[in-house]
Design a protein around this motif. Structure first.
Motif, PDB file in Angstrom:
ATOM      1  N   PHE A 107      -1.618 -17.771  -4.372  1.00 48.64           N
ATOM      2  CA  PHE A 107      -0.264 -17.950  -3.849  1.00 48.64           C
ATOM      3  C   PHE A 107      -0.046 -19.425  -3.530  1.00 48.64           C
ATOM      4  O   PHE A 107      -1.000 -20.140  -3.233  1.00 48.64           O
ATOM      5  N   TYR A 160      -4.046 -13.523   3.525  1.00 48.03           N
ATOM      6  CA  TYR A 160      -2.801 -12.809   3.190  1.00 48.03           C
ATOM      7  C   TYR A 160      -2.946 -11.283   3.303  1.00 48.03           C
ATOM      8  O   TYR A 160      -2.163 -10.621   3.975  1.00 48.03           O
ATOM      9  N   GLY A 161      -3.978 -10.763   2.634  1.00 51.02           N
ATOM     10  CA  GLY A 161      -4.173  -9.316   2.633  1.00 51.02           C
ATOM     11  C   GLY A 161      -4.385  -8.768   4.039  1.00 51.02           C
ATOM     12  O   GLY A 161      -3.924  -7.682   4.374  1.00 51.02           O
ATOM     13  N   ARG A 220      -3.251 -10.176   6.850  1.00 55.20           N
ATOM     14  CA  ARG A 220      -1.996 -10.272   7.595  1.00 55.20           C
ATOM     15  C   ARG A 220      -1.057  -9.127   7.261  1.00 55.20           C
ATOM     16  O   ARG A 220      -0.481  -8.505   8.145  1.00 55.20           O
ATOM     17  N   ILE A 221      -0.891  -8.843   5.961  1.00 54.07           N
ATOM     18  CA  ILE A 221       0.078  -7.800   5.612  1.00 54.07           C
ATOM     19  C   ILE A 221      -0.427  -6.420   6.005  1.00 54.07           C
ATOM     20  O   ILE A 221       0.344  -5.489   6.122  1.00 54.07           O
ATOM     21  N   ARG A 227      -9.822 -13.329  -1.927  1.00 56.18           N
ATOM     22  CA  ARG A 227      -8.594 -12.750  -1.385  1.00 56.18           C
ATOM     23  C   ARG A 227      -8.634 -11.225  -1.496  1.00 56.18           C
ATOM     24  O   ARG A 227      -8.256 -10.510  -0.581  1.00 56.18           O
ATOM     25  N   ALA A 228      -9.126 -10.754  -2.650  1.00 52.44           N
ATOM     26  CA  ALA A 228      -9.226  -9.304  -2.836  1.00 52.44           C
ATOM     27  C   ALA A 228     -10.297  -8.713  -1.925  1.00 52.44           C
ATOM     28  O   ALA A 228     -10.133  -7.618  -1.394  1.00 52.44           O
ATOM     29  N   VAL A 272      -9.865  -7.702   2.334  1.00 52.81           N
ATOM     30  CA  VAL A 272      -9.470  -6.425   2.932  1.00 52.81           C
ATOM     31  C   VAL A 272     -10.570  -5.377   2.750  1.00 52.81           C
ATOM     32  O   VAL A 272     -10.359  -4.199   3.009  1.00 52.81           O
ATOM     33  N   LEU A 321       2.179 -13.801  -9.554  1.00 52.02           N
ATOM     34  CA  LEU A 321       2.147 -13.928  -8.090  1.00 52.02           C
ATOM     35  C   LEU A 321       2.585 -12.623  -7.444  1.00 52.02           C
ATOM     36  O   LEU A 321       2.002 -12.175  -6.453  1.00 52.02           O
ATOM     37  N   LEU A 336      -2.625  -6.358  -3.349  1.00 53.50           N
ATOM     38  CA  LEU A 336      -3.261  -6.388  -2.025  1.00 53.50           C
ATOM     39  C   LEU A 336      -2.612  -5.377  -1.088  1.00 53.50           C
ATOM     40  O   LEU A 336      -2.956  -5.302   0.083  1.00 53.50           O
ATOM     41  N   ARG A 381       7.954  -7.034   1.066  1.00 51.99           N
ATOM     42  CA  ARG A 381       6.985  -7.937   1.670  1.00 51.99           C
ATOM     43  C   ARG A 381       6.557  -9.016   0.671  1.00 51.99           C
ATOM     44  O   ARG A 381       6.417 -10.189   1.009  1.00 51.99           O
ATOM     45  N   VAL A 436       5.786 -14.144  -0.515  1.00 51.25           N
ATOM     46  CA  VAL A 436       5.204 -14.889  -1.633  1.00 51.25           C
ATOM     47  C   VAL A 436       6.273 -15.466  -2.564  1.00 51.25           C
ATOM     48  O   VAL A 436       6.274 -16.659  -2.855  1.00 51.25           O
TER      49      VAL A 436
END
Lengths: 279, 284
Positions: A127, A137-138, A140-141, A188-189, A192, B168, B175, B181, B186
């Motif tokens: 990103f 990111y993962g 946070r969401i 990133r993957a 989580v 992206l 995820l 979202r 993003v």
């Protein structure tokens, strides 16, 4: 450790212990607890065009399963049904059953499913944020409330990127090289803590040295993660996977331990493909 | 014979090169001529009074357009408040959610709206916001300008969102991010530089509109407190002062033109600087 990622013999040697637990191909259908994904009679359609035909496959836990086959044979499409990414494309339809640890994924909450089944794409797609924010990111969401710093570090370490990135955590992820970006995407993957990692030709845009790094990484991740990798590179499938499934025209032609599939394939089409006579 | 042909070809080449070059130069020349003339004439009559004083009564010289400068800013604020949310969200819809037919209809309508003469939009705003209350107001002017902001914002927002690579979106959704979202955290951040530029262009474009303000915001030679009364704006003041028979007013009209141009320019450059400093956008 160097030996583990190089050459077929080492791969075969590594396979030895688990040959006992799954002595036949996946068609041998005794329900053992070590199956993570169980796919039965899966059909997939893009509009009226069918891309996957009656596919049956078991993906064993804590192993790497490679999906090989010529372009357009449906292997990526199949991989993307496992975390329901195809739902983002209009006019697609899934018929059949996919069980993740015995639960039907089509009945699951898609957010929860994708948290459990992570994905890494063909081209690195960080990103436009900092390295840190990419990994976070993962978390946070998903409303993670603990200490982000620790998990970001842990994830980067698991993706073997920590040493290279620790001093640049708050720099843009675009400053990383292609191979580093792909490892960032893996981190990133992993952040989580998924049970499964789907890899869709993760090395096709990378050079051989970086590819070797990612294959080594996959080997270490097996302790905690089940992986399915789509690859065009048969050497990669032979090096990095424990099981290999060969697909052709949307059908699963053959599935067995990698060492077996590459040495004594049972189907003439598999043999033709792996010896380079087509595809 | 072939020699003649060669000379003909070469001279044709020279002629065409000259013609296209002159045309290109002409374009730039017109722009600089306007700018130069404006700076020359406007600069002469620009002083501190212009920014701080109200217009003097007819017949007296001096005075300024402080009320019109503030008025233009207020009108732009209203236009932004009314037009931008609609324009931005419609742009997001077109780029991220829209189906085929409905999107086509929206896109086509947006282009039509963009082509509607501004005076017609003025009439519309007049019947919508002036007739019911029976007096001109800042709000009515804001409505007219707000409507004009919408189509430009929609199209530029859509375009810049489409330029964000699909990988992206897939990365975020893989995820576990929901579609909204993904867009909010993003896609929009990745496109924010372009979107803000588009918004500024839209506001700059309506900042110079005169016709729709003539019978919505009207004008005012005094301060206009609140939002419900007639309000002065730079373009309308330029119009009024330019057609008046007083030399002093003509000079002030030039000054107003220069200030209007400077306002747009400063906003544009300022935002670009902030954006390039802030980072986070796509570096290539």
């Amino acid at each position: 450790m160097g030996a583990t990622t190089h050459g077929n013999n080492a791969t075969a040697a590594r396979l030895a212990p688990q040959v006992v637990m799954s002595d036949k191909t996946s068609q041998a259908s005794d329900k053992d607890a070590l199956v993570r994904f169980e796919i039965s009679d899966l059909n997939f359609y893009y509009g009226a065009k069918q891309a996957v035909f009656g596919l049956n496959l078991k993906i064993p836990k804590n192993r790497v399963t490679a999906l090989i086959g010529p372009s357009g044979c449906g292997k990526s499409t199949f991989l993307r049904t496992l975390n329901r990414m195809n739902e983002t494309i209009r006019n697609t339809r899934v018929v059949g059953q996919i069980l993740l640890d015995g639960q039907d994924i089509l009945q699951m909450d898609v957010v929860g499913l994708r948290r459990r089944v992570g994905m890494v794409f063909q081209r690195p797609n960080p990103f436009p944020k900092s390295i840190y924010e990419n990994v976070a990111y993962g978390l946070r969401i998903n409303g993670f409330q603990g200490r982000l710093d620790d998990l970001v570090e842990h994830s980067l370490r698991r993706a073997a990127l920590w040493e290279e990135a620790k001093d640049y955590l708050h720099n843009s992820a675009f400053a990383l090289s292609g191979g580093q970006q792909q490892r960032l995407c893996i981190a990133r993957a992993l952040a989580v803590d998924p049970e499964v990692l789907l890899l869709d030709e993760p090395c096709s845009a990378l050079d051989p040295v970086t590819t070797a790094k990612i294959e080594e990484l996959m080997f270490h991740l097996k302790d905690s993660c089940t992986m399915a990798i789509v690859t065009h590179n048969m050497q990669q499938a032979a090096r990095a996977s424990d099981f290999t499934a060969f697909m052709l025209d949307g059908k699963l032609i053959e599935h067995s331990e990698t060492s077996k599939l590459f040495t004594t394939p049972t189907d003439p089409r598999t043999e033709a493909y792996i010896t380079g006579r087509f595809g | 014979m072939s020699r003649m042909l060669l000379i003909w070809r070469k001279s044709l080449n020279v002629v065409m090169l000259t013609l296209t070059g002159v045309a290109a130069f002409g374009v730039v020349a017109v722009l600089f001529l306007i700018l130069g003339y404006l700076v020359w004439n406007g600069g002469k009559s620009l002083n501190l009074d212009f920014f701080t004083q109200l217009p003097k009564p007819v017949g007296e010289t001096g005075g300024g357009m402080a009320n019109a400068i503030v008025g233009s800013l207020k009108l732009l604020l209203l236009a932004a408040l009314m037009g931008l949310p609609v324009g931005l969200m419609a742009g997001v819809y077109l780029a991220e959610f829209g189906g085929k037919t409905f999107s086509y209809v929206i896109r086509y309508t947006t282009d039509l709206l963009n082509g509607v003469p501004s005076i017609v939009i003025g009439i519309f705003a007049y019947s919508l916001a002036v007739l019911p209350v029976r007096h001109f107001s800042a709000v009515a002017g804001g409505v007219a300008l707000g409507i004009m902001v919408i189509p430009i914002t929609v199209r530029s927002t859509e375009e810049f969102l489409r330029a964000v690579p699909g990988s992206l979106r897939e990365g975020a959704m893989a995820l576990g991010a929901s579609k909204w979202r993904t867009i909010a955290t993003v896609v929009l951040p990745a496109a924010k530089g372009g979107i803000i530029t588009g918004v500024l262009l839209a506001l700059a474009r309506v900042a110079g509109e005169t016709a729709p303000l003539l019978f919505t915001a009207f004008s005012n030679r005094f301060w206009s407190p609140g939002w419900g009364q007639p309000i002065a704006s730079l373009p309308v003041m330029i119009y009024t002062y330019a057609i008046a028979p007083y030399d002093d007013w003509h000079r002030q009209a030039w000054a107003a033109g220069l200030v209007l141009l400077a306002l747009v320019l400063v906003a544009n450059i300022g935002t670009r600087v902030v954006l390039s400093r802030g980072g986070g956008g796509r570096s290539t």
